[in-house]
Design an enzyme around this catalytic site. Structure first.
Site, short mmCIF file in Angstrom:
data_model
loop_
_atom_site.label_atom_id
_atom_site.label_comp_id
_atom_site.label_asym_id
_atom_site.label_seq_id
_atom_site.Cartn_x
_atom_site.Cartn_y
_atom_site.Cartn_z
CG HIS A 22 1.46 -0.50 -0.54
ND1 HIS A 22 1.48 -1.83 -0.19
CD2 HIS A 22 1.03 -0.45 -1.82
CE1 HIS A 22 1.06 -2.55 -1.22
NE2 HIS A 22 0.78 -1.74 -2.21
CG LEU A 23 5.89 -3.24 3.73
CD1 LEU A 23 6.96 -2.28 4.23
CD2 LEU A 23 5.30 -3.99 4.92
#
Length: 98
Positions: A22-23
């Site tokens: 993810h980010l």
């Protein structure tokens, strides 16, 4: 002659952290990759992303347990590859953070 060619290396890594790529891990990886001259690519199936490009890494949608291929090309390819691989190995330092 062969000193001129850019060495390239490859390695298979597995996404260990629960939330996948993810980010935050993508940002960590981009920041790390930018410290090297080499181009580090991460590949899932037939999709490839430049590790220095956070958004392209996110488009891979790699969840926990996904096997990814890492490849690096350039003067410091081996160092760049092992640094990024270590980040995967450490679960992007999220494994111990509940």
């Amino acid at each position: 002659m062969h000193a001129m060619s850019n060495p390239s290396c490859q390695q298979i890594v597995v996404v260990k952290n629960e939330k996948g790529l993810h980010l935050r891990p993508a940002e960590l990886m981009a920041r790390l990759a930018m410290q090297y001259e080499a181009t580090v690519m991460v590949t899932k199936d037939d999709q490839s992303a430049d590790c220095k490009n956070m958004l392209s890494v996110l488009t891979l949608g790699a969840v926990q347990g996904t096997q990814l291929g890492l490849s690096a090309e350039g003067p410091d390819a081996a160092e760049a590859l092992s640094a990024v691989a270590e980040l995967f190995e450490a679960g992007f330092h999220e494994l111990d953070a509940e």
